[in-house]
Scaffold this motif. Structure first.
Motif, PDB file in Angstrom:
ATOM      1  N   SER A 475       0.824  -1.208   0.000  1.00 30.13           N
ATOM      2  CA  SER A 475       0.000   0.000   0.000  1.00 30.13           C
ATOM      3  C   SER A 475       0.857   1.258   0.000  1.00 30.13           C
ATOM      4  O   SER A 475       0.441   2.300  -0.505  1.00 30.13           O
ATOM      5  CB  SER A 475      -0.943  -0.005   1.207  1.00 30.13           C
ATOM      6  N   PHE A 476       2.091   1.167   0.553  1.00 35.70           N
ATOM      7  CA  PHE A 476       2.992   2.325   0.574  1.00 35.70           C
ATOM      8  C   PHE A 476       3.749   2.498  -0.744  1.00 35.70           C
ATOM      9  O   PHE A 476       4.010   3.632  -1.166  1.00 35.70           O
ATOM     10  CB  PHE A 476       4.011   2.184   1.707  1.00 35.70           C
ATOM     11  N   TYR A 477       4.118   1.385  -1.404  1.00 33.20           N
ATOM     12  CA  TYR A 477       5.091   1.485  -2.489  1.00 33.20           C
ATOM     13  C   TYR A 477       4.646   0.898  -3.832  1.00 33.20           C
ATOM     14  O   TYR A 477       5.409   0.959  -4.800  1.00 33.20           O
ATOM     15  CB  TYR A 477       6.401   0.813  -2.062  1.00 33.20           C
ATOM     16  N   ILE A 478       3.450   0.350  -3.924  1.00 33.72           N
ATOM     17  CA  ILE A 478       3.035  -0.306  -5.161  1.00 33.72           C
ATOM     18  C   ILE A 478       2.997   0.667  -6.341  1.00 33.72           C
ATOM     19  O   ILE A 478       3.226   0.280  -7.493  1.00 33.72           O
ATOM     20  CB  ILE A 478       1.642  -0.972  -4.977  1.00 33.72           C
ATOM     21  N   GLU A 479       2.731   1.943  -6.069  1.00 29.29           N
ATOM     22  CA  GLU A 479       2.606   2.892  -7.172  1.00 29.29           C
ATOM     23  C   GLU A 479       3.932   3.220  -7.839  1.00 29.29           C
ATOM     24  O   GLU A 479       3.960   3.631  -9.002  1.00 29.29           O
ATOM     25  CB  GLU A 479       1.943   4.173  -6.676  1.00 29.29           C
ATOM     26  N   LEU A 480       5.035   3.066  -7.117  1.00 30.82           N
ATOM     27  CA  LEU A 480       6.341   3.418  -7.687  1.00 30.82           C
ATOM     28  C   LEU A 480       6.712   2.514  -8.865  1.00 30.82           C
ATOM     29  O   LEU A 480       7.028   3.023  -9.950  1.00 30.82           O
ATOM     30  CB  LEU A 480       7.412   3.388  -6.594  1.00 30.82           C
ATOM     31  N   PRO A 481       6.707   1.178  -8.717  1.00 29.80           N
ATOM     32  CA  PRO A 481       7.018   0.337  -9.895  1.00 29.80           C
ATOM     33  C   PRO A 481       5.973   0.463 -10.994  1.00 29.80           C
ATOM     34  O   PRO A 481       6.309   0.358 -12.183  1.00 29.80           O
ATOM     35  CB  PRO A 481       7.051  -1.087  -9.321  1.00 29.80           C
ATOM     36  N   VAL A 482       4.711   0.684 -10.633  1.00 27.80           N
ATOM     37  CA  VAL A 482       3.680   0.865 -11.652  1.00 27.80           C
ATOM     38  C   VAL A 482       3.976   2.106 -12.493  1.00 27.80           C
ATOM     39  O   VAL A 482       3.863   2.091 -13.728  1.00 27.80           O
ATOM     40  CB  VAL A 482       2.283   0.974 -11.001  1.00 27.80           C
ATOM     41  N   MET A 483       4.381   3.199 -11.826  1.00 25.27           N
ATOM     42  CA  MET A 483       4.753   4.424 -12.541  1.00 25.27           C
ATOM     43  C   MET A 483       5.915   4.169 -13.501  1.00 25.27           C
ATOM     44  O   MET A 483       5.910   4.624 -14.648  1.00 25.27           O
ATOM     45  CB  MET A 483       5.144   5.515 -11.539  1.00 25.27           C
ATOM     46  N   ILE A 484       6.923   3.452 -13.022  1.00 24.87           N
ATOM     47  CA  ILE A 484       8.111   3.176 -13.841  1.00 24.87           C
ATOM     48  C   ILE A 484       7.740   2.336 -15.060  1.00 24.87           C
ATOM     49  O   ILE A 484       8.148   2.634 -16.193  1.00 24.87           O
ATOM     50  CB  ILE A 484       9.187   2.460 -13.000  1.00 24.87           C
ATOM     51  N   ILE A 485       6.944   1.296 -14.855  1.00 25.02           N
ATOM     52  CA  ILE A 485       6.545   0.410 -15.963  1.00 25.02           C
ATOM     53  C   ILE A 485       5.724   1.177 -16.993  1.00 25.02           C
ATOM     54  O   ILE A 485       5.949   1.051 -18.213  1.00 25.02           O
ATOM     55  CB  ILE A 485       5.751  -0.788 -15.415  1.00 25.02           C
TER      56      ILE A 485
END
Length: 578
Positions: A475-485
């Protein structure tokens, strides 16, 4: 009561391109009359929209979670730090939104001044943020209803969902007017809470005793959970302050943006910060961090309701809970509006649309209906409370939205940094800036970038130490790799057939044309492994707002006459209030 007017056909900055600086005409596939929003929001409404986006579930419910996890001292410090960061961010956004009041706001600025692929990932991330925010607010409605009954609270969420979709499907004036009055109620309630909170602390409570700072010295306080608890409050504070950046989203539908946006930016946030700091200080003084049912897996109780209850009146507590319920409605209304406009902005982005054309279609009232329905459909997440506790789900959604808000602020810092460098590099005068936050030059953008990056990295501490929690960590960090991909995907998809030119992606056919798009000396030099925009060649004239709207001139003259006439002091007070 002043309401906005429709966007004039002559307006060069919204729904049309500025041919004066070499932009192409709209393609036949995108009819010009199908791409317009309406400038129907007055200063009064835009100011309240800014307040509505921040004084909502984050303040009324999120503070209970912050107090339970971090304690009164952590809550006060973290909200103060995040508040200052957001204030500087708002000033940076105000510069760009006043100069270029376009659809998509900071998403469009990140694409134009920083990187198209990053802007693509950011835009979709922020759209998802708004859509999840609606789900979060509908889940919060279930938590609020539990104060009275536990009988099928999801029915309230369904009713709210239908009401919000109906309001947003009508003209933007309806949205603005509803938001104005709901926000006015919230502001009045916060003022009453601040006054009542002082009296409760001084002895006007059920025990008729002076509380003072007693709850700062109970076991576990004032810092609950050590550094992990302190760091965790940052994400709930970011959730609470999220929404200020949507001032830029409303810029495209604001009357006379070159005058009204600076007014809103300068004054609104100080009011919000005042409400937050005073309210949070009083919550920490009047509510112990271990109050039963304050925040757990199944429920979250508003500290505002607790304080009203401590004043000795269950009726007053029920009234406060009712106001919180309306604030949930307001916050959901605000998030649904912003998410719809972000998706619309993606569909009309130039030169390559980043969302299906379907989302660019608007109704006669200027409402992008398909974008509205797509955004609202994500709200079905709120019905996941049938399987897990409402408090647990709301906590997860709060983390996701809080991190997404932080990514938005970071992106504003990046876009502002590149925008300012381009402005200086191309030799444009500061006098041409319609609004300039002078005291933030030159340190503002790097401060925001560094500070927000630190927040994103630090706040997940408690999900790793002392025990790793996979769900919390995601919930804290899932958006970071999604943004990169997503960013890399868009970059590789567009790199082969196109190149960046003037902050645009230009097709190979255009590049092979015998007519150059730019003079040879102005051609940007671009690495094939990067799509970072060239600040020396990015077009700083396209989409600039020109003060040539007759209705804007009439409004300016009317305001000037009022502020210099016989009743100028009364009018000054009126404008400050509304």
């Amino acid at each position: 009561m002043t309401v906005g007017s429709q966007l004039a056909d002559a307006s060069p900055n919204y729904g049309a391109t500025n041919l004066e600086h070499g932009d192409a005409e709209l393609s036949p596939e995108r009819p010009k009359d199908r791409r317009k929003l309406h400038r129907g929001l007055s200063t009064r409404q835009v100011s309240m929209i800014a307040i509505a986006g921040t004084i909502g579930t984050g303040l009324f419910l999120g503070t209970g979670r912050s107090l339970a996890q971090g304690g009164p001292a952590s809550m006060l410090i973290c909200y103060g730090i995040v508040g200052f960061i957001v204030y500087v961010t708002l000033l940076l956004l105000g510069e760009m939104a006043t100069q270029y009041p376009v659809a998509g706001s900071f998403n469009a600025y990140a694409t134009r001044f920083f990187s198209p692929s990053y802007g693509f990932a950011l835009s979709w991330n922020y759209w998802f943020n708004d859509a999840v925010s609606v789900a979060s607010d509908l889940t919060a409605a279930q938590l609020v209803i539990q104060y009275w009954t536990t009988w099928n609270p999801w029915i309230i969420s369904l009713i709210f969902w239908l009401f919000l979709v109906g309001i947003n499907a009508s003209h933007v004036k309806a949205y603005g007017e509803l938001e104005y009055w709901l926000s006015s109620l919230k502001v009045a309630t916060v003022i009453v809470f601040i006054v009542l909170g002082v009296f409760v602390n001084l002895g006007l409570n059920r025990e008729h005793e002076f509380i003072g700072a007693k709850y700062w010295h109970i076991p576990g306080a004032p810092f609950v959970g050590g550094f992990g608890g302190f760091a965790r409050v940052f994400v709930t504070a970011s959730f609470a302050f999220g929404g200020t950046e949507s001032l830029g989203v409303t810029a495209g539908e604001t009357k006379n943006p070159s005058k009204n946006m600076p007014r809103v930016v300068k004054f609104v946030f100080w009011r919000i910060l005042l409400f937050y700091i005073l309210s949070i200080g009083l919550i920490g003084l009047n509510v112990p961090w271990n109050y039963p049912g304050l925040s757990n897996r199944t429920t979250t109780t508003s500290p505002f309701t607790i304080v009203f209850k401590e004043a000795g009146s269950n009726i007053a507590a029920s009234f406060m809970n009712t106001v919180i319920l309306t604030s949930v409605l307001s916050a959901g209304n605000h998030a649904l509006f912003a998410g719809t406009r972000v998706l619309y902005g993606l569909s009309v982005s130039e030169p390559a649309a980043q969302a299906p054309e379907l989302f660019s279609h608007t109704t006669e009232g200027g409402v992008p209906l398909a974008a509205l329905l797509a955004t609202s459909s994500v709200s079905v997440l709120c019905f996941g409370t049938s399987f897990i506790g409402s408090g647990e789900l709301w906590g997860w959604l709060q983390n996701v939205v809080g991190v997404s808000n932080q990514i938005a602020w970071l992106s504003i810092g990046l876009a502002s940094w590149r925008f300012r460098k381009a402005w200086v590099q191309q030799g444009r005068s500061f006098e041409e800036l319609k609004f300039r936050a002078t005291w933030t030059w030159p340190w503002g953008p790097p401060f925001v970038i560094i500070a927000v990056t630190a927040l994103i990295l630090i706040q997940g501490w408690s999900s790793v130490i002392p025990k790793f929690s996979p769900v919390d960590f995601l919930s804290f960090y899932i958006e970071l790799p999604v943004m990169i991909i997503m960013g890399l995907g868009w970059f590789f998809l567009k790199r082969s057939p196109s190149h960046l030119r003037h902050g645009h992606l230009v097709s190979e056919a255009a590049l092979s044309s015998s007519t150059p798009l730019l003079p040879p000396q102005s051609q940007p030099q671009k690495s094939s492994f990067s799509d970072i925009v060239d600040i020396e060649t990015v077009d700083l004239y396209r989409d600039e707002y020109h003060d040539d709207d007759p209705e804007d001139a009439v409004e300016d003259e009317e305001r000037k006459a009022r502020l210099t006439g016989q009743w100028r002091w009364l009018w000054s007070f009126y404008y400050w209030i509304v």
